[in-house]
Motif scaffolding. Structure first.
Motif, short mmCIF file in Angstrom:
data_model
loop_
_atom_site.label_atom_id
_atom_site.label_comp_id
_atom_site.label_asym_id
_atom_site.label_seq_id
_atom_site.Cartn_x
_atom_site.Cartn_y
_atom_site.Cartn_z
N ASN A 184 0.82 -1.22 0.00
CA ASN A 184 0.00 0.00 0.00
C ASN A 184 0.86 1.27 0.00
O ASN A 184 0.49 2.27 -0.63
CB ASN A 184 -0.92 0.03 1.22
CG ASN A 184 -1.97 -1.05 1.15
OD1 ASN A 184 -2.21 -1.62 0.09
ND2 ASN A 184 -2.58 -1.38 2.29
N LEU A 185 1.98 1.21 0.73
CA LEU A 185 2.85 2.39 0.81
C LEU A 185 3.38 2.75 -0.58
O LEU A 185 3.42 3.94 -0.95
CB LEU A 185 4.02 2.10 1.76
CG LEU A 185 5.01 3.26 1.95
CD1 LEU A 185 4.36 4.44 2.65
CD2 LEU A 185 6.24 2.82 2.74
N ILE A 186 3.78 1.73 -1.34
CA ILE A 186 4.32 1.98 -2.68
C ILE A 186 3.24 2.65 -3.54
O ILE A 186 3.50 3.64 -4.24
CB ILE A 186 4.77 0.64 -3.32
CG1 ILE A 186 5.96 0.05 -2.56
CG2 ILE A 186 5.09 0.80 -4.80
CD1 ILE A 186 7.23 0.84 -2.70
N ALA A 187 1.99 2.11 -3.45
CA ALA A 187 0.89 2.71 -4.23
C ALA A 187 0.62 4.13 -3.76
O ALA A 187 0.46 5.05 -4.58
CB ALA A 187 -0.35 1.85 -4.08
N LEU A 188 0.61 4.33 -2.44
CA LEU A 188 0.33 5.66 -1.87
C LEU A 188 1.37 6.68 -2.32
O LEU A 188 1.03 7.82 -2.68
CB LEU A 188 0.31 5.57 -0.34
CG LEU A 188 -0.02 6.86 0.39
CD1 LEU A 188 -1.47 7.24 0.17
CD2 LEU A 188 0.27 6.74 1.88
N ASN A 189 2.64 6.26 -2.32
CA ASN A 189 3.70 7.18 -2.73
C ASN A 189 3.53 7.60 -4.19
O ASN A 189 3.74 8.77 -4.53
CB ASN A 189 5.07 6.53 -2.53
CG ASN A 189 5.49 6.55 -1.07
OD1 ASN A 189 4.85 7.20 -0.26
ND2 ASN A 189 6.55 5.84 -0.74
N MET A 190 3.12 6.64 -5.03
CA MET A 190 2.88 7.01 -6.43
C MET A 190 1.73 7.99 -6.54
O MET A 190 1.77 8.95 -7.32
CB MET A 190 2.60 5.75 -7.25
CG MET A 190 3.86 4.95 -7.54
SD MET A 190 3.63 3.73 -8.83
CE MET A 190 3.10 2.32 -7.91
N GLU A 191 0.70 7.77 -5.72
CA GLU A 191 -0.46 8.68 -5.75
C GLU A 191 -0.07 10.09 -5.33
O GLU A 191 -0.55 11.08 -5.88
CB GLU A 191 -1.57 8.15 -4.84
CG GLU A 191 -2.37 7.03 -5.50
CD GLU A 191 -3.15 6.20 -4.51
OE1 GLU A 191 -3.17 6.53 -3.31
OE2 GLU A 191 -3.73 5.19 -4.95
N LYS A 192 0.84 10.18 -4.34
CA LYS A 192 1.26 11.50 -3.88
C LYS A 192 1.97 12.25 -4.99
O LYS A 192 1.76 13.45 -5.19
CB LYS A 192 2.17 11.36 -2.66
CG LYS A 192 1.40 11.07 -1.38
CD LYS A 192 2.34 10.86 -0.23
CE LYS A 192 1.58 10.62 1.07
NZ LYS A 192 2.48 10.19 2.14
N LEU A 193 2.85 11.54 -5.72
CA LEU A 193 3.54 12.19 -6.84
C LEU A 193 2.53 12.57 -7.92
O LEU A 193 2.63 13.64 -8.53
CB LEU A 193 4.61 11.27 -7.43
CG LEU A 193 5.74 10.78 -6.51
CD1 LEU A 193 6.88 10.25 -7.34
CD2 LEU A 193 6.24 11.88 -5.60
N ALA A 194 1.54 11.68 -8.14
CA ALA A 194 0.51 11.96 -9.14
C ALA A 194 -0.26 13.22 -8.77
O ALA A 194 -0.55 14.06 -9.63
CB ALA A 194 -0.43 10.77 -9.27
N ASP A 195 -0.58 13.37 -7.48
CA ASP A 195 -1.28 14.57 -7.01
C ASP A 195 -0.52 15.82 -7.43
O ASP A 195 -1.10 16.78 -7.94
CB ASP A 195 -1.39 14.57 -5.47
CG ASP A 195 -2.46 13.63 -4.98
OD1 ASP A 195 -3.31 13.25 -5.80
OD2 ASP A 195 -2.45 13.27 -3.78
N PHE A 196 0.79 15.78 -7.18
CA PHE A 196 1.60 16.96 -7.52
C PHE A 196 1.56 17.22 -9.02
O PHE A 196 1.30 18.33 -9.46
CB PHE A 196 3.05 16.75 -7.05
CG PHE A 196 3.93 17.94 -7.33
CD1 PHE A 196 4.14 18.91 -6.37
CD2 PHE A 196 4.52 18.11 -8.57
CE1 PHE A 196 4.93 20.02 -6.63
CE2 PHE A 196 5.31 19.21 -8.85
CZ PHE A 196 5.51 20.17 -7.87
N LEU A 197 1.84 16.16 -9.78
CA LEU A 197 1.99 16.35 -11.22
C LEU A 197 0.68 16.80 -11.87
O LEU A 197 0.67 17.65 -12.76
CB LEU A 197 2.48 15.06 -11.87
CG LEU A 197 3.96 14.74 -11.59
CD1 LEU A 197 4.32 13.37 -12.13
CD2 LEU A 197 4.86 15.81 -12.22
#
Lengths: 487, 487
Positions: free
Chosen positions: B213-226
């Motif tokens: 879940n952490l790996i997925a969450l981290n990708m989502e955080k970067l996606a939020d920014f981009l």
């Protein structure tokens, strides 16, 4: 006969292979061990210290009067040494004090709980005690999720739960509960004292000192990159001495060193947490501003992220046209090397606990170079080249500008650290002048060039008492050159 | 009278202030506790589980037949529960197994050492035992510096030293050493089993699932920014729905979320270490490729460093001229939002354990946008603007190009993870089409626009069996527009 022969041949082969594997394993472990020891000999010393502490504590068992006094509780001394003795003094003290205080507190509470439980009769006692244990254990376990408690008192909470459970529950059978508690506390105290004394007085490893050195080392790693970057990116034969010496590092490890800085947060935080437990030692007081080290460390990391982005430029597929690169090369190499020098001076300042004025000079130089670059970019629009080709070099310059901003912040933060810990202030111009033109020291007070790379920037030195702060360096532009702007 | 009055008044004030402080403290702690519990209710459950395990084990003391069998060794069951019960199943199992195996091994070695020592006579015994303890403790302590041992067997080594010292030394007085060892081992086993059973069967917290879940969450955080970056940087009223919905996040927290990714290395590594101890559960097998998660995590961090550099552009003092910004805005917003979408799809793919073809489409779109940008930069040299002004926008574009490269690597690494763990493969075009033009699903097989933001890029869909891989998307440029280049 042939079958037997081949079977024995196979067996011999198997033994041979097994022996080979065993030898390879032993050689591998030995090599790794040697490397670990050579990288930091304090590790070997730490291992020997733990061995010594344990052997010493185990002597309590053989020393009749002591053993007769404490009985089986002697075991707690051994247990304490094994779990409390850590690599750094701070960690050992932190764990020792956590253990001692938590044992005291939980012991007292356990006795109280046991006393309360006895009031509820023989049948109710186990029930009441179980409820007590449940509530205390659940509450204490939850408290371990608080970041502040996790960082400094985690071990204490574990010992609190352990002692409370043991004292309140085992008390059900032991009538002499107070006697037992006193015995255990004494042996834990003995074990803890042995750890602390050996940890502090035999080749101590101070977490504070390690944090201090780590911060300086991290700045040096970034400086390595920045000082080498200019030469590497522009592949120039730019003739100053520093570049030449960097060029000799043909392994290019200086381009990789900064990578360890990217992930240094966890190490820095745990060292700071340990350092807070340490008593005065050398330069470090009991309330040394460890938080300020964390702030500096965080800014260094910020800088390392920009450097990571900058390192992409070296490996970029698109390279700017040579003509344009040549235009900006001087200013960019200067920005990079001067900011690297500033970082190196900052690191050396932290290491020697001095505040150096030369840092401001290097930062001023790098900002001057930024201004030079800006002038070039304003005036020169390259012919025969499109924006796409120019972009990577422009990006590198823009990232260098951001890096210089970061370094200014680092310098400010290090200065704050210096002020709060009273770093020795070094004559702001002496160091820079010593390095660059030793002969001028003979006749200070005349106008001397600050910087050999950029001979058109001058600083007026009117003797030490009249020195203007480096931030206000008076720049003079001989011959009315337009490319140098004072900062 | 007046003096007495003022004294009592002061006393009342003091009590009032004390009461106020106490109330503030209680409210503060209660608020923090509520927040911790609300952020992750599993913390509360974990605390209750520890309480339960301890209460259960302490019942061994009251249960006569059990207590009579084990005597004071019952204490080791309590001790085991307190030190072994960790938040995740993996950590608990790891510690439990480490403890069990280390106790067995060290117990056997301790008995052997004790036997050897008795051969050297009553006087020589303490000496020989001390030497044994010294050597074993020093060697084992040094082994804790090996990174591999530190990561997985650190606790085992501590228990090894502890047990060896206790057994070999205390054996000096206890004649029934084997009996004692058996007693301790049984109680440790009981304590460990209680921990493991409660940890696994009552609301388990799997480290593997958390890492996943952490790996997925981290990708989502970067996606939020981009996804938010384009709108934020160009401050445009670009009218697609996504930007509008991002714009509604007026707190701009989406620009900060990625910062936690920068320092996620330590958490990821410890979760992976714990996960290796965990048995099959749900989707996760015993030899699940946790190292691949670490690789993906490392690439995500690489991307976050570039994003950190990119975030400087938002706050830069120099802003590009409006004319130039407008030129590149379309392509840049597309690069940023499409790469963000790719990351979000990757995250959703990891979460649902599916391999989505739409990811490749988003990456292809973002690369197309890069090509568009390149064409613009090649053809347009802005008038009335110098390079200095253009630089920040050019830097942002260059960083976006690097970020897209990073995301491609992440996608490749996630694909590798998907292959090795057999993620379910989803129809590569279905997802993208479902999202964008549900009505076209009714008559598939005709030419459908892939992307509503960029209506001049088309994809030919000839039914699921003939689908060309998304990397080879056939782009058609209606009306002969020059700004779209197929990838």
């Amino acid at each position: 006969m042939e079958v037997i022969g081949s079977a024995s041949h196979e067996k011999a082969g198997l033994i041979c292979r097994g022996w080979w594997w065993f030898k390879a394993l032993v050689v591998g472990v030995a090599t790794k061990t040697m490397k670990l020891g050579r990288d930091d000999p304090r590790r070997v010393i730490h291992a020997l210290k733990v061995g010594l502490a344990l052997s010493f504590v185990s002597l309590f068992y053989y020393f009749r009067p002591l053993y007769n006094g404490f009985g089986d509780a002697t075991m707690w001394a051994v247990l304490t040494v094994v779990v409390v003795f850590e690599y750094t003094v701070g960690a050992t003290l932190g764990k020792g004090l956590n253990r001692g205080l938590a044992t005291l507190l939980a012991g007292a509470l356990g006795v109280g709980a046991h006393h309360l439980a006895t009031l509820s009769g023989e049948k109710g006692e186990p029930m009441v005690l179980s409820i007590f244990v449940f509530i205390l254990a659940a509450a204490a376990t939850f408290s371990r999720f608080f970041p502040g408690i996790k960082a400094r008192y985690d071990y204490g909470v574990v010992i609190f739960i352990l002692t409370f459970s043991l004292v309140s529950v085992s008390g059900y059978h032991a009538d002499k509960i107070l006697h037992l508690a006193r015995q255990r506390l004494s042996t834990i105290l003995m074990g803890g004292c042995v750890c602390m004394i050996i940890s502090i007085f035999i080749c101590p490893v101070w977490a504070g000192q390690d944090l201090h050195n780590l911060i300086a080392l991290n700045m040096e790693k970034l400086a390595d990159f920045l000082e080498g970057f200019g030469g590497e990116y522009f592949e120039s034969d730019h003739g100053d001495e520093k570049s030449a010496s960097d060029g000799s590092k043909s392994d290019k490890s200086f381009l990789q060193g900064y990578k360890s800085v990217l992930n240094s947060k966890a190490t820095e935080e745990s060292l700071a947490n340990f350092a807070r437990w340490e008593p005065c030692h050398g330069f470090f007081r009991f309330f040394h501003p460890w938080d300020q080290y964390l702030k500096v460390g965080s800014l260094i990391r910020q800088c390392s992220y920009r450097i990571e982005a900058l390192s992409d430029c070296i490996n970029s597929d698109i390279q700017a046209p040579l003509e344009f690169k040549k235009e900006i090369q001087g200013a960019c190499i200067k920005m990079s090397s001067e900011s690297g020098k500033a970082l190196r001076e900052l690191a050396s300042g932290v290491r020697t606990m001095t505040q150096k004025g030369s840092i401001d000079i290097h930062i001023a130089n790098s900002k001057n170079a930024t201004n030079d670059l800006n002038s070039i970019l304003k005036s020169t629009l390259p012919k025969n080249a499109d924006l796409l080709q120019i972009m990577p070099a422009a990006t590198a310059s823009a990232l260098l500008v951001e890096i210089i901003k970061c370094i200014e912040e680092i310098a400010e933060s290090v200065n704050e650290l210096g002020r709060s810990t009273k770093f020795k202030i070094v004559d702001p111009t002496l160091t820079a002048l010593e390095k660059q033109q030793p002969q001028t020291l003979l006749h200070r007070g005349i106008v001397n060039p600050v910087d050999t790379d950029c001979p058109h920037i001058f600083i007026e030195v009117d003797g030490p008492s009249d020195l203007s702060p480096p931030g206000n360096v008076n720049s003079k532009v001989p011959g009315g050159g337009a490319s140098s702007t004072s900062n």
